[in-house]
Design a protein around this motif. Structure first.
Motif, PDB file in Angstrom:
ATOM      1  N   GLY A 110       0.793  -1.215   0.000  1.00 24.22           N
ATOM      2  CA  GLY A 110       0.000   0.000   0.000  1.00 24.22           C
ATOM      3  C   GLY A 110       0.829   1.270   0.000  1.00 24.22           C
ATOM      4  O   GLY A 110       0.341   2.339  -0.361  1.00 24.22           O
ATOM      5  N   TYR A 111       2.094   1.184   0.401  1.00 24.81           N
ATOM      6  CA  TYR A 111       2.939   2.383   0.485  1.00 24.81           C
ATOM      7  C   TYR A 111       3.664   2.673  -0.829  1.00 24.81           C
ATOM      8  O   TYR A 111       4.422   3.640  -0.910  1.00 24.81           O
ATOM      9  CB  TYR A 111       3.969   2.197   1.602  1.00 24.81           C
ATOM     10  N   ILE A 112       3.485   1.836  -1.875  1.00 24.83           N
ATOM     11  CA  ILE A 112       4.175   2.048  -3.153  1.00 24.83           C
ATOM     12  C   ILE A 112       3.209   2.726  -4.118  1.00 24.83           C
ATOM     13  O   ILE A 112       2.247   2.106  -4.585  1.00 24.83           O
ATOM     14  CB  ILE A 112       4.680   0.715  -3.739  1.00 24.83           C
ATOM     15  N   PRO A 113       3.431   3.991  -4.464  1.00 29.92           N
ATOM     16  CA  PRO A 113       2.479   4.695  -5.334  1.00 29.92           C
ATOM     17  C   PRO A 113       2.649   4.376  -6.818  1.00 29.92           C
ATOM     18  O   PRO A 113       1.728   4.573  -7.602  1.00 29.92           O
ATOM     19  CB  PRO A 113       2.793   6.166  -5.057  1.00 29.92           C
ATOM     20  N   ASN A 114       3.831   3.868  -7.212  1.00 31.94           N
ATOM     21  CA  ASN A 114       4.117   3.632  -8.624  1.00 31.94           C
ATOM     22  C   ASN A 114       3.726   2.207  -9.007  1.00 31.94           C
ATOM     23  O   ASN A 114       4.315   1.240  -8.509  1.00 31.94           O
ATOM     24  CB  ASN A 114       5.606   3.859  -8.895  1.00 31.94           C
ATOM     25  N   PRO A 115       2.746   2.019  -9.895  1.00 31.50           N
ATOM     26  CA  PRO A 115       2.329   0.668 -10.287  1.00 31.50           C
ATOM     27  C   PRO A 115       3.444  -0.119 -10.970  1.00 31.50           C
ATOM     28  O   PRO A 115       3.532  -1.349 -10.793  1.00 31.50           O
ATOM     29  CB  PRO A 115       1.158   0.913 -11.235  1.00 31.50           C
ATOM     30  N   GLN A 116       4.296   0.555 -11.761  1.00 30.91           N
ATOM     31  CA  GLN A 116       5.382  -0.151 -12.436  1.00 30.91           C
ATOM     32  C   GLN A 116       6.397  -0.695 -11.431  1.00 30.91           C
ATOM     33  O   GLN A 116       6.876  -1.828 -11.558  1.00 30.91           O
ATOM     34  CB  GLN A 116       6.076   0.793 -13.424  1.00 30.91           C
ATOM     35  N   LEU A 117       6.713   0.110 -10.424  1.00 32.52           N
ATOM     36  CA  LEU A 117       7.640  -0.340  -9.388  1.00 32.52           C
ATOM     37  C   LEU A 117       7.051  -1.497  -8.595  1.00 32.52           C
ATOM     38  O   LEU A 117       7.743  -2.463  -8.260  1.00 32.52           O
ATOM     39  CB  LEU A 117       7.984   0.820  -8.460  1.00 32.52           C
ATOM     40  N   GLU A 118       5.773  -1.424  -8.328  1.00 31.04           N
ATOM     41  CA  GLU A 118       5.101  -2.518  -7.622  1.00 31.04           C
ATOM     42  C   GLU A 118       5.146  -3.795  -8.434  1.00 31.04           C
ATOM     43  O   GLU A 118       5.378  -4.890  -7.903  1.00 31.04           O
ATOM     44  CB  GLU A 118       3.651  -2.128  -7.340  1.00 31.04           C
ATOM     45  N   LEU A 119       4.956  -3.674  -9.746  1.00 30.92           N
ATOM     46  CA  LEU A 119       4.994  -4.849 -10.610  1.00 30.92           C
ATOM     47  C   LEU A 119       6.394  -5.467 -10.644  1.00 30.92           C
ATOM     48  O   LEU A 119       6.534  -6.698 -10.651  1.00 30.92           O
ATOM     49  CB  LEU A 119       4.553  -4.452 -12.016  1.00 30.92           C
ATOM     50  N   VAL A 120       7.420  -4.632 -10.656  1.00 34.69           N
ATOM     51  CA  VAL A 120       8.795  -5.139 -10.641  1.00 34.69           C
ATOM     52  C   VAL A 120       9.079  -5.888  -9.349  1.00 34.69           C
ATOM     53  O   VAL A 120       9.679  -6.975  -9.355  1.00 34.69           O
ATOM     54  CB  VAL A 120       9.795  -3.975 -10.841  1.00 34.69           C
ATOM     55  N   LEU A 121       8.645  -5.334  -8.218  1.00 36.20           N
ATOM     56  CA  LEU A 121       8.870  -5.997  -6.931  1.00 36.20           C
ATOM     57  C   LEU A 121       8.125  -7.325  -6.848  1.00 36.20           C
ATOM     58  O   LEU A 121       8.663  -8.329  -6.376  1.00 36.20           O
ATOM     59  CB  LEU A 121       8.427  -5.078  -5.788  1.00 36.20           C
ATOM     60  N   VAL A 122       6.880  -7.319  -7.338  1.00 43.78           N
ATOM     61  CA  VAL A 122       6.030  -8.509  -7.202  1.00 43.78           C
ATOM     62  C   VAL A 122       6.406  -9.597  -8.192  1.00 43.78           C
ATOM     63  O   VAL A 122       6.419 -10.786  -7.852  1.00 43.78           O
ATOM     64  CB  VAL A 122       4.547  -8.107  -7.372  1.00 43.78           C
ATOM     65  N   MET A 123       6.755  -9.234  -9.417  1.00 44.27           N
ATOM     66  CA  MET A 123       6.968 -10.215 -10.466  1.00 44.27           C
ATOM     67  C   MET A 123       8.422 -10.568 -10.715  1.00 44.27           C
ATOM     68  O   MET A 123       8.706 -11.504 -11.456  1.00 44.27           O
ATOM     69  CB  MET A 123       6.360  -9.713 -11.784  1.00 44.27           C
ATOM     70  N   PHE A 124       9.357  -9.828 -10.090  1.00 43.39           N
ATOM     71  CA  PHE A 124      10.764 -10.137 -10.357  1.00 43.39           C
ATOM     72  C   PHE A 124      11.618 -10.209  -9.095  1.00 43.39           C
ATOM     73  O   PHE A 124      12.212 -11.252  -8.807  1.00 43.39           O
ATOM     74  CB  PHE A 124      11.366  -9.118 -11.324  1.00 43.39           C
TER      75      PHE A 124
END
Length: 266
Positions: free
Chosen positions: A169-183
């Motif tokens: 919830g503290y990550i505002p950037n969807p692209q950064l969230e996707l990198v953390l979650v998927m890689f």
């Protein structure tokens, strides 16, 4: 374009162009750890490439099944799919790892009890048989189905929404969230999981300590016991014609005595 929430990635982001690119990069990096593990094995126990492929391909099939099941489950609701995927992944890496270990142990016990030699994980025959590999792949995939079913039932427990907000919830950037979650997170956890599971399903080379002598299996303990008996028994002689020595008998006696021979074992 799919609507995107204020925080988190939008619906379908996991299967978008950027998401697929991250998944391909993840697969390449994660399975490179299995190749590294092979080169870390002692040379005397290092698996041939064909055996290594048979072992690691089972993990590849199981990992792909778990991955696409997580992607499918993450898009079932209107919640943030990245958060749902991460929760699924964390459960797979913790509780799921325990379930995989339990499943491998139970299946291994059953096939050994039933004496299904080619279904023992890591045993493919000599020369290796593709039929054995296919049978073991099916067994391992069934273990993955069992693991994912249990994890899906655990996700039905209410309260996971709060955890989603805490995780990303503290990550505002969807692209950064996707990198953390998927890689980033999957690469670290998958590298550990692949290493551990590969050790579970590969052939156990500890059995190499036994020696096949005249068609019988002899362990190091049995060899030491036999050597002790030889050392303690002066009458044992492997070649009496060469080691027996005749000594003269006392005067007045026509008999000859044989000096016992001793076999020295080092």
């Amino acid at each position: 374009a799919a609507p995107r929430p204020a925080h988190g990635c939008g619906s379908g982001a996991l299967l978008g162009r950027f998401g697929v690119l991250l998944q391909a990069l993840l697969a390449l990096c994660a399975f490179s750890t299995l190749m590294l593990k092979r080169f870390k094995e002692p040379k005397a126990e290092r698996r041939p490439w064909r055996i290594w492929f048979y072992d690691t391909s089972k993990q590849a099939i199981g990992a792909l099944f778990i991955h696409f099941a997580n992607v499918f489950l993450s898009d079932l609701t209107e919640e943030d799919p990245c958060s749902l995927y991460l929760i699924n992944f964390i459960l797979d890496a913790t509780l799921g790892m325990l379930l995989i270990w339990l499943g491998v142990k139970v299946v291994s016990w059953i096939v050994q009890h039933k004496k299904y030699t080619y279904l023992v994980f890591g045993e493919y025959g000599d020369p290796p048989q593709a039929a054995a590999w296919i049978g073991q792949c099916i067994l391992y995939l069934l273990i993955m189905v069992f693991e994912k079913t249990v994890i899906s039932l655990v996700l039905l427990i209410p309260g996971w929404t709060k955890l989603q907000q805490i995780l990303l919830g503290y990550i505002p950037n969807p692209q950064l969230e996707l990198v953390l979650v998927m890689f980033v997170v999957p690469f670290i956890v998958n590298a550990i999981m692949f290493w551990v599971v590969d050790s579970l399903i590969m052939r156990k080379y500890k059995q190499k300590d036994t020696l096949d002598i005249n068609g019988s299996t002899e362990t190091p303990r049995a060899r030491r016991t036999e050597e002790s008996q030889v050392l303690l028994s002066p009458d044992m002689d492997f070649d009496q014609s060469e080691s027996d020595q005749e000594i003269p008998a006392p005067r007045g006696s026509s008999q000859k005595m044989k000096q016992p021979s001793y076999q020295v074992v080092i």
